[in-house]
Design a protein around this motif. Structure first.
Motif, PDB file in Angstrom:
ATOM      1  N   TYR A  59      -0.845   8.419  -0.592  1.00 44.81           N
ATOM      2  CA  TYR A  59      -1.542   8.835   0.623  1.00 44.81           C
ATOM      3  C   TYR A  59      -1.603   7.687   1.628  1.00 44.81           C
ATOM      4  O   TYR A  59      -1.334   7.865   2.826  1.00 44.81           O
ATOM      5  CB  TYR A  59      -2.952   9.301   0.261  1.00 44.81           C
ATOM      6  CG  TYR A  59      -3.821   9.664   1.442  1.00 44.81           C
ATOM      7  CD1 TYR A  59      -3.393  10.574   2.407  1.00 44.81           C
ATOM      8  CD2 TYR A  59      -5.092   9.099   1.591  1.00 44.81           C
ATOM      9  CE1 TYR A  59      -4.195  10.906   3.491  1.00 44.81           C
ATOM     10  CE2 TYR A  59      -5.905   9.431   2.665  1.00 44.81           C
ATOM     11  CZ  TYR A  59      -5.449  10.340   3.610  1.00 44.81           C
ATOM     12  OH  TYR A  59      -6.242  10.663   4.675  1.00 44.81           O
ATOM     13  N   HIS A  60      -1.913   6.503   1.144  1.00 40.55           N
ATOM     14  CA  HIS A  60      -1.962   5.327   2.004  1.00 40.55           C
ATOM     15  C   HIS A  60      -0.593   5.061   2.642  1.00 40.55           C
ATOM     16  O   HIS A  60      -0.504   4.759   3.842  1.00 40.55           O
ATOM     17  CB  HIS A  60      -2.410   4.106   1.190  1.00 40.55           C
ATOM     18  CG  HIS A  60      -2.312   2.814   1.941  1.00 40.55           C
ATOM     19  ND1 HIS A  60      -3.218   2.448   2.901  1.00 40.55           N
ATOM     20  CD2 HIS A  60      -1.395   1.788   1.877  1.00 40.55           C
ATOM     21  CE1 HIS A  60      -2.887   1.263   3.404  1.00 40.55           C
ATOM     22  NE2 HIS A  60      -1.790   0.850   2.789  1.00 40.55           N
ATOM     23  N   THR A  61       0.446   5.188   1.868  1.00 40.69           N
ATOM     24  CA  THR A  61       1.807   4.963   2.370  1.00 40.69           C
ATOM     25  C   THR A  61       2.144   5.955   3.485  1.00 40.69           C
ATOM     26  O   THR A  61       2.700   5.572   4.524  1.00 40.69           O
ATOM     27  CB  THR A  61       2.822   5.095   1.220  1.00 40.69           C
ATOM     28  OG1 THR A  61       2.496   4.160   0.193  1.00 40.69           O
ATOM     29  CG2 THR A  61       4.231   4.826   1.711  1.00 40.69           C
ATOM     30  N   LEU A  62       1.809   7.215   3.278  1.00 32.75           N
ATOM     31  CA  LEU A  62       2.080   8.231   4.295  1.00 32.75           C
ATOM     32  C   LEU A  62       1.258   7.973   5.552  1.00 32.75           C
ATOM     33  O   LEU A  62       1.736   8.158   6.682  1.00 32.75           O
ATOM     34  CB  LEU A  62       1.770   9.622   3.742  1.00 32.75           C
ATOM     35  CG  LEU A  62       2.683  10.127   2.617  1.00 32.75           C
ATOM     36  CD1 LEU A  62       2.113  11.403   2.005  1.00 32.75           C
ATOM     37  CD2 LEU A  62       4.097  10.377   3.164  1.00 32.75           C
ATOM     38  N   LEU A  63       0.025   7.551   5.375  1.00 33.52           N
ATOM     39  CA  LEU A  63      -0.846   7.272   6.518  1.00 33.52           C
ATOM     40  C   LEU A  63      -0.282   6.126   7.348  1.00 33.52           C
ATOM     41  O   LEU A  63      -0.221   6.214   8.586  1.00 33.52           O
ATOM     42  CB  LEU A  63      -2.252   6.933   6.013  1.00 33.52           C
ATOM     43  CG  LEU A  63      -3.362   6.794   7.072  1.00 33.52           C
ATOM     44  CD1 LEU A  63      -3.615   8.125   7.752  1.00 33.52           C
ATOM     45  CD2 LEU A  63      -4.655   6.289   6.426  1.00 33.52           C
ATOM     46  N   ARG A  64       0.181   5.047   6.683  1.00 36.75           N
ATOM     47  CA  ARG A  64       0.767   3.912   7.408  1.00 36.75           C
ATOM     48  C   ARG A  64       2.070   4.304   8.087  1.00 36.75           C
ATOM     49  O   ARG A  64       2.353   3.880   9.216  1.00 36.75           O
ATOM     50  CB  ARG A  64       1.003   2.748   6.442  1.00 36.75           C
ATOM     51  CG  ARG A  64      -0.261   2.101   5.884  1.00 36.75           C
ATOM     52  CD  ARG A  64      -1.152   1.552   6.990  1.00 36.75           C
ATOM     53  NE  ARG A  64      -0.543   0.492   7.740  1.00 36.75           N
ATOM     54  CZ  ARG A  64      -0.746  -0.800   7.528  1.00 36.75           C
ATOM     55  NH1 ARG A  64      -1.587  -1.173   6.578  1.00 36.75           N
ATOM     56  NH2 ARG A  64      -0.155  -1.711   8.262  1.00 36.75           N
ATOM     57  N   ARG A  65       2.845   5.136   7.422  1.00 35.80           N
ATOM     58  CA  ARG A  65       4.150   5.511   7.964  1.00 35.80           C
ATOM     59  C   ARG A  65       4.019   6.296   9.268  1.00 35.80           C
ATOM     60  O   ARG A  65       4.805   6.112  10.204  1.00 35.80           O
ATOM     61  CB  ARG A  65       4.920   6.338   6.937  1.00 35.80           C
ATOM     62  CG  ARG A  65       6.319   6.772   7.395  1.00 35.80           C
ATOM     63  CD  ARG A  65       6.929   7.727   6.391  1.00 35.80           C
ATOM     64  NE  ARG A  65       6.957   7.122   5.058  1.00 35.80           N
ATOM     65  CZ  ARG A  65       7.178   7.810   3.941  1.00 35.80           C
ATOM     66  NH1 ARG A  65       7.363   9.130   4.008  1.00 35.80           N
ATOM     67  NH2 ARG A  65       7.187   7.197   2.772  1.00 35.80           N
ATOM     68  N   HIS A  66       3.018   7.166   9.343  1.00 39.47           N
ATOM     69  CA  HIS A  66       2.896   8.052  10.516  1.00 39.47           C
ATOM     70  C   HIS A  66       1.844   7.578  11.526  1.00 39.47           C
ATOM     71  O   HIS A  66       1.671   8.217  12.559  1.00 39.47           O
ATOM     72  CB  HIS A  66       2.512   9.461  10.058  1.00 39.47           C
ATOM     73  CG  HIS A  66       3.581  10.154   9.272  1.00 39.47           C
ATOM     74  ND1 HIS A  66       4.692  10.722   9.859  1.00 39.47           N
ATOM     75  CD2 HIS A  66       3.720  10.360   7.936  1.00 39.47           C
ATOM     76  CE1 HIS A  66       5.462  11.268   8.925  1.00 39.47           C
ATOM     77  NE2 HIS A  66       4.891  11.053   7.744  1.00 39.47           N
ATOM     78  N   ASN A  77      -5.877  -3.404   8.824  1.00 42.07           N
ATOM     79  CA  ASN A  77      -5.959  -4.338   7.704  1.00 42.07           C
ATOM     80  C   ASN A  77      -6.065  -3.557   6.399  1.00 42.07           C
ATOM     81  O   ASN A  77      -6.851  -2.633   6.277  1.00 42.07           O
ATOM     82  CB  ASN A  77      -7.186  -5.239   7.892  1.00 42.07           C
ATOM     83  CG  ASN A  77      -7.403  -6.168   6.724  1.00 42.07           C
ATOM     84  OD1 ASN A  77      -8.097  -5.790   5.780  1.00 42.07           O
ATOM     85  ND2 ASN A  77      -6.830  -7.364   6.778  1.00 42.07           N
ATOM     86  N   PHE A  78      -5.263  -3.951   5.404  1.00 45.15           N
ATOM     87  CA  PHE A  78      -5.187  -3.189   4.151  1.00 45.15           C
ATOM     88  C   PHE A  78      -6.546  -3.062   3.471  1.00 45.15           C
ATOM     89  O   PHE A  78      -6.972  -1.962   3.108  1.00 45.15           O
ATOM     90  CB  PHE A  78      -4.181  -3.852   3.204  1.00 45.15           C
ATOM     91  CG  PHE A  78      -4.185  -3.251   1.825  1.00 45.15           C
ATOM     92  CD1 PHE A  78      -3.677  -1.985   1.599  1.00 45.15           C
ATOM     93  CD2 PHE A  78      -4.709  -3.962   0.744  1.00 45.15           C
ATOM     94  CE1 PHE A  78      -3.704  -1.428   0.332  1.00 45.15           C
ATOM     95  CE2 PHE A  78      -4.735  -3.415  -0.525  1.00 45.15           C
ATOM     96  CZ  PHE A  78      -4.220  -2.140  -0.731  1.00 45.15           C
ATOM     97  N   ALA A  79      -7.231  -4.185   3.274  1.00 46.58           N
ATOM     98  CA  ALA A  79      -8.520  -4.139   2.576  1.00 46.58           C
ATOM     99  C   ALA A  79      -9.531  -3.288   3.341  1.00 46.58           C
ATOM    100  O   ALA A  79     -10.294  -2.510   2.743  1.00 46.58           O
ATOM    101  CB  ALA A  79      -9.060  -5.548   2.370  1.00 46.58           C
ATOM    102  N   ASN A  80      -9.530  -3.404   4.672  1.00 47.82           N
ATOM    103  CA  ASN A  80     -10.450  -2.601   5.471  1.00 47.82           C
ATOM    104  C   ASN A  80     -10.107  -1.114   5.389  1.00 47.82           C
ATOM    105  O   ASN A  80     -10.996  -0.259   5.372  1.00 47.82           O
ATOM    106  CB  ASN A  80     -10.432  -3.062   6.922  1.00 47.82           C
ATOM    107  CG  ASN A  80     -11.225  -4.346   7.127  1.00 47.82           C
ATOM    108  OD1 ASN A  80     -12.102  -4.670   6.326  1.00 47.82           O
ATOM    109  ND2 ASN A  80     -10.910  -5.080   8.180  1.00 47.82           N
TER     110      ASN A  80
END
Length: 508
Positions: A59-66, A77-80
């Motif tokens: 889910y995180h990967t898809l969120l960053r991709r789009h 920021n990843f941790a945030n």
């Protein structure tokens, strides 16, 4: 991880002033990765299974991709992202009981709904989102994660949305009272609304409680922090006390025969439209009553004369106090507007007109005042009927010239008292015998201040504009007024005369 769905303790001041703290997490730069994500969750007291780690990472990967294209989040920021988006999304399950099915209102890219579903697969979740590009993103996420018991409501939620849910959770920025209004038709009785808010939401809570008094109650108000950050949050939970309109409507439909009318050519609608005129009322023996208070009073006082509840699709259905013999006519909005000539935007009531017994000049007037009315303006008829009720007139004798007392405008002006007043049908004004003990009102008469009023008499007002025939003007009384004004409205002058008569009765 053990899932806690138990009900939390009642809200108290300590809950609000001392935020709940998760276990401390290690500070410093965190390299993105599935295990780093799991470690952040672990630092907040949440242990993930390997499947949950994999699903959250995907889910995180898809969120960053789009995100660049769709602007799904402003946190980069990843941790945030893990703390403020994913961890924060699942913390409500540790603080309160989550009802099911649960609607995530204004889910955006799927939060809090998707992280909640990943950690609590037993929940039935519905993601409500009306923006097309975000809906497409959600479909991609659902297909990739293979989550069951989760679907998407592809529309903005408004008060017309009536698909039932037992709970609503939202991180939306609108005020609480706006959300409660938005979900009015879909949240079930005893359903919960879970607000994920910032710490300064007390004014919103107060406004919601005031606006929805007796419809919602505040059952939880819990302050918390995400991990060992300084990010403070409030979890505010309301419980619904009443049933939604859709449920009330379903119950009403089982009690009342329902007819849906969508065409202006429908014979039932044509019949109702004729009731907007006095001639139509007289011919049908039926009338349209408008206004929430007059309608409610009519149902209480004269249920046997209530024939049909008339509403559009979004208005309140007939309640449990309405007689079961009543029909329920559901009109298309344009048709309802045609009948709702006063713009009340409230259901109308079709009523039976009471028979008016004839009055003959050969009758003696009963002790007190009988009112003889020739008014041709329906609003004047309604106004004088209201005055007659206010001053305890024995009977209102409507002369042949008068408008119908159940004309919609007359009913409106009477304020709902028409059925409570004894109405009689009299002869024409020109056929009233002169020997009757009648007190006539005219601007040319002598002052009512100096005149005596009989023990039993008829009070006669003149026609609007024309006034009284000459034979009645010669012995009439008047209401003293300033010379700046030529005359009073006929209904107003009659009301003042009735007050003067009643005042003298109380003195003696």
């Amino acid at each position: 991880m053990k899932k806690d769905h138990g009900t939390t303790s009642p809200p108290n001041k300590q809950n609000r002033r001392e935020p709940i703290r998760s276990r401390p997490m290690h500070r410093g730069k965190t390299e993105p990765g599935p295990q780093a994500l799991a470690a952040i969750f672990e630092s907040c007291g949440i242990a993930l299974t390997q499947r949950q780690i994999d699903q959250l990472w995907l889910y995180h990967t898809l969120l960053r991709r789009h995100n660049t294209e769709l602007n799904l989040t402003r946190i980069h920021n990843f941790a945030n992202m893990v703390l403020k988006l994913y961890v924060d999304s699942v913390l409500p399950a540790q603080l309160t009981r989550l009802p099911s099915p649960l609607m995530d209102l204004g889910t955006g890219p799927g939060m809090p709904g998707i992280p909640l579903k990943i950690l609590h697969p037993e929940l039935t979740l519905r993601l409500a989102e009306g923006r097309g590009k975000r809906v497409a993103f959600l479909h991609e996420v659902l297909a990739s994660l293979e989550l069951e018991g989760l679907d998407i409501i592809e529309r903005a939620i408004t008060p017309t949305f009536d698909e039932p849910v037992n709970g609503v959770i939202t991180r939306a920025v609108e005020t609480m009272d706006q959300t409660l209004m938005r979900i009015d038709n879909c949240l079930s009785e005893k359903g919960r609304v879970i607000f994920m808010k910032g710490p300064g939401c007390d004014p919103e809570i107060a406004e919601a409680l005031q606006r929805f008094d007796r419809r919602y109650t505040l059952i939880e108000d819990r302050a918390y922090r995400i991990g060992d950050t300084r990010h403070e949050r409030r979890l505010v939970v309301f419980e619904r006390l009443d049933a939604p309109p859709r449920a009330i409507a379903a119950t009403a439909a089982r009690r009342h025969p329902v007819q849906i009318v969508t065409s202006e050519q429908n014979s039932r609608f044509k019949g109702l439209k004729k009731l907007l005129t006095g001639r139509g009322v007289k011919k049908a023996g039926q009338a349209l009553l408008a206004g929430a208070r007059p309608v409610a009073e009519m149902i209480t006082a004269f249920p046997e004369r209530c024939l049909a509840w008339i509403s559009n699709g979004s208005q309140n259905p007939p309640n449990e106090n309405t007689p079961a013999t009543m029909h329920w006519l559901q009109l298309a909005e344009p048709l309802f507007q045609t009948l709702d000539i006063f713009g009340t935007h409230a259901p109308l009531l079709l009523i039976e007109v009471a028979d008016m017994t004839p009055w003959s000049p050969e009758e003696e007037f009963p002790e007190g005042c009988s009112l003889l009315v020739p008014f041709q303006d329906p609003e004047n008829i309604g106004a004088i009927i209201r005055s007659a009720a206010a001053f305890d007139v024995n009977q209102v004798i409507l002369l042949a010239e008068s408008a119908h007392p159940y004309h919609p405008k007359a009913l409106r002006a009477a304020g709902g008292v028409t059925p409570k007043v004894r109405l009689r049908q009299g002869p024409s004004l020109k056929n009233l015998p002169e020997h009757l003990p009648i007190v006539a009102l005219s601007a040319e008469g002598r002052s009512i201040d100096t005149a005596s009023l009989p023990k039993r008499f008829g009070l006669l007002a003149g026609l609007e504009g024309e006034g009284l025939p000459a034979r009645w003007r010669e012995r009439s009384l008047c209401i003293p007024i300033s010379k700046k004004v030529e005359s009073l409205n006929a209904a107003t002058a009659t009301a003042i005369a009735l007050y003067e008569w009643r005042r003298r009765q109380s003195v003696t």
